[in-house]
Scaffold this motif. Structure first.
Motif, short mmCIF file in Angstrom:
data_model
loop_
_atom_site.label_atom_id
_atom_site.label_comp_id
_atom_site.label_asym_id
_atom_site.label_seq_id
_atom_site.Cartn_x
_atom_site.Cartn_y
_atom_site.Cartn_z
N THR A 1 0.84 -1.08 0.24
CA THR A 1 -0.05 -0.26 0.07
C THR A 1 0.91 1.35 -0.02
O THR A 1 2.07 1.27 0.55
N LEU A 2 0.49 2.25 -0.78
CA LEU A 2 1.16 3.36 -0.83
C LEU A 2 0.10 4.58 -0.29
O LEU A 2 -1.02 4.64 -1.22
N ALA A 3 0.41 5.17 0.43
CA ALA A 3 -0.70 6.39 1.21
C ALA A 3 0.16 7.74 0.72
O ALA A 3 0.94 8.03 0.91
N LEU A 4 -0.75 8.75 0.12
CA LEU A 4 -0.64 9.95 -0.45
C LEU A 4 -1.61 10.77 0.16
O LEU A 4 -2.75 10.66 -0.07
N CYS A 5 -0.95 11.88 0.51
CA CYS A 5 -1.92 12.82 1.18
C CYS A 5 -1.23 14.17 0.80
O CYS A 5 -0.10 14.44 1.34
N ASN A 6 -2.09 15.15 0.27
CA ASN A 6 -1.55 16.37 -0.47
C ASN A 6 -2.02 17.31 0.74
O ASN A 6 -3.26 17.17 1.33
N ASP A 7 -1.24 18.53 0.96
CA ASP A 7 -1.60 19.65 2.03
C ASP A 7 -2.16 20.61 1.01
O ASP A 7 -1.44 20.98 0.17
N ILE A 8 -3.27 21.01 1.17
CA ILE A 8 -3.97 21.67 0.39
C ILE A 8 -3.67 23.42 0.29
O ILE A 8 -4.28 23.99 -0.65
N ASP A 9 -2.80 23.48 1.16
CA ASP A 9 -2.51 25.13 1.22
C ASP A 9 -2.34 25.72 0.14
O ASP A 9 -2.65 27.13 -0.14
N PHE A 10 -1.70 25.43 -0.86
CA PHE A 10 -0.90 26.16 -2.13
C PHE A 10 -1.69 25.58 -3.35
O PHE A 10 -1.37 26.17 -4.51
N ALA A 11 -2.93 25.16 -3.13
CA ALA A 11 -3.47 24.68 -4.44
C ALA A 11 -4.76 25.39 -4.55
O ALA A 11 -5.37 26.04 -3.60
N ASP A 12 -5.30 25.57 -5.67
CA ASP A 12 -6.40 26.20 -6.20
C ASP A 12 -7.27 24.76 -6.90
O ASP A 12 -6.84 23.74 -7.12
N TRP A 13 -8.64 24.88 -7.39
CA TRP A 13 -9.08 23.92 -7.82
C TRP A 13 -8.69 23.33 -9.12
O TRP A 13 -8.77 22.06 -9.07
N ASP A 14 -8.00 24.05 -9.87
CA ASP A 14 -7.64 23.59 -11.29
C ASP A 14 -6.28 22.53 -10.81
O ASP A 14 -6.07 21.42 -11.58
N THR A 15 -5.29 23.17 -10.12
CA THR A 15 -4.01 22.39 -9.74
C THR A 15 -4.69 21.10 -8.82
O THR A 15 -4.02 19.96 -9.11
N TYR A 16 -5.51 21.12 -7.98
CA TYR A 16 -6.02 20.18 -7.23
C TYR A 16 -6.64 19.04 -8.29
O TYR A 16 -6.23 17.73 -8.28
N ARG A 17 -7.45 19.28 -9.09
CA ARG A 17 -8.12 18.37 -10.07
C ARG A 17 -6.92 17.95 -11.21
O ARG A 17 -6.98 16.90 -11.51
N ALA A 18 -6.10 18.71 -11.78
CA ALA A 18 -4.94 18.30 -12.52
C ALA A 18 -4.39 17.33 -11.87
O ALA A 18 -3.71 16.27 -12.44
N ALA A 19 -3.68 17.58 -10.35
CA ALA A 19 -2.79 16.55 -9.83
C ALA A 19 -3.78 15.29 -9.67
O ALA A 19 -2.98 14.02 -9.85
N HIS A 20 -5.01 15.20 -9.38
CA HIS A 20 -5.62 13.87 -9.33
C HIS A 20 -6.10 13.25 -10.44
O HIS A 20 -5.95 11.92 -10.41
N HIS A 21 -6.06 14.11 -11.58
CA HIS A 21 -6.43 13.27 -12.79
C HIS A 21 -5.00 12.52 -13.08
O HIS A 21 -5.07 11.47 -13.67
N GLU A 22 -4.01 13.30 -13.11
CA GLU A 22 -2.76 12.66 -13.62
C GLU A 22 -2.53 11.43 -12.67
O GLU A 22 -2.14 10.39 -13.29
N LEU A 23 -2.62 11.60 -11.43
CA LEU A 23 -2.25 10.38 -10.52
C LEU A 23 -3.27 9.18 -11.00
O LEU A 23 -2.75 7.83 -11.07
N ARG A 24 -4.42 9.51 -11.04
CA ARG A 24 -5.46 8.49 -11.33
C ARG A 24 -5.31 7.83 -12.85
O ARG A 24 -5.33 6.51 -12.89
N GLU A 25 -5.32 8.82 -13.89
CA GLU A 25 -5.22 8.30 -15.20
C GLU A 25 -3.69 7.59 -15.52
O GLU A 25 -3.67 6.58 -16.40
N GLU A 26 -2.86 8.37 -15.19
CA GLU A 26 -1.30 7.88 -15.55
C GLU A 26 -0.83 6.76 -14.71
O GLU A 26 -0.05 6.11 -15.05
N PHE A 27 -1.36 7.00 -13.40
CA PHE A 27 -0.47 5.85 -12.46
C PHE A 27 -1.69 4.73 -11.87
O PHE A 27 -1.11 4.08 -10.84
N GLY A 28 -2.88 5.09 -11.97
CA GLY A 28 -3.78 4.11 -11.36
C GLY A 28 -4.04 4.57 -9.89
O GLY A 28 -4.46 3.45 -9.08
N ILE A 29 -3.51 5.74 -9.33
CA ILE A 29 -3.63 6.05 -7.97
C ILE A 29 -4.62 6.96 -7.59
O ILE A 29 -4.70 7.99 -8.04
#
Length: 168
Positions: free
Chosen positions: A4-32
């Motif tokens: 198991t790999l656990a990832l948790c981002n600290d949201i301080d410096f994110a906006d909606w677009d970067t949040y969605r882009a990071a999650h899309h990349e992790l999910r679509e490219e790496f299945g995470i």
């Protein structure tokens, strides 16, 4: 046994677009499927806060955040919000936080994990032995919230001892 790999981002410096882009990349490219934190309040109006200064002022991405809380993608309360002196002169109160937790319980769910840091304006933070400004676990303070968090099922706490926003 499963790795198991656990990832948790600290949201301080994110906006909606970067949040969605990071999650899309992790999910679509790496299945995470990564999880993230969110704020209940940010008087400055962050995309990653449900509300601005009160429940009467929804944040700019309120509905989208609520949907992601409901499905478990946003499952870490980043304290009660962003009350840094650099962004606001508003201070969190017990009533404000109680209202926010009740709202979460009614419309989505209250996460089991609480994380906090920030500057001394974040009085709602949970302290540690030797703390200086954190009052979230001080029953005599107006920003005391530990009992509310426990009543709402929060079980895991990360405090802000020895943290910085210095990036390496």
């Amino acid at each position: 046994m499963v790795a198991t790999l656990a990832l948790c981002n600290d949201i301080d410096f994110a906006d909606w677009d970067t949040y969605r882009a990071a999650h899309h990349e992790l999910r679509e490219e790496f299945g995470i499927d990564a999880e993230d934190s969110f704020w209940l309040f940010d008087p400055a109006g962050s995309d990653m806060a449900l509300f601005k200064s009160s429940l009467n002022e929804k944040g700019p991405r309120h509905d989208e955040l609520l949907a992601d809380i409901q499905i478990g993608r946003l499952n870490i309360l980043h304290a009660a919000g962003n009350f840094d002196f650099a962004t606001t002169d508003q201070r969190p109160t017990r009533r404000m936080i109680a209202d926010g937790l009740d709202y979460l319980a009614e419309h989505a769910r209250v996460p089991e994990v609480w994380t906090n840091h920030g500057d001394t304006g974040n009085l709602q933070n949970i302290g540690w032995p030797g703390c200086t400004y954190q009052c979230g676990d001080n029953p005599a303070a107006d920003s005391y919230v530990l009992d509310l968090l426990l009543q709402h099922g929060v079980r895991y706490f990360w405090t802000d001892r020895d943290t910085t926003n210095d990036f390496v």
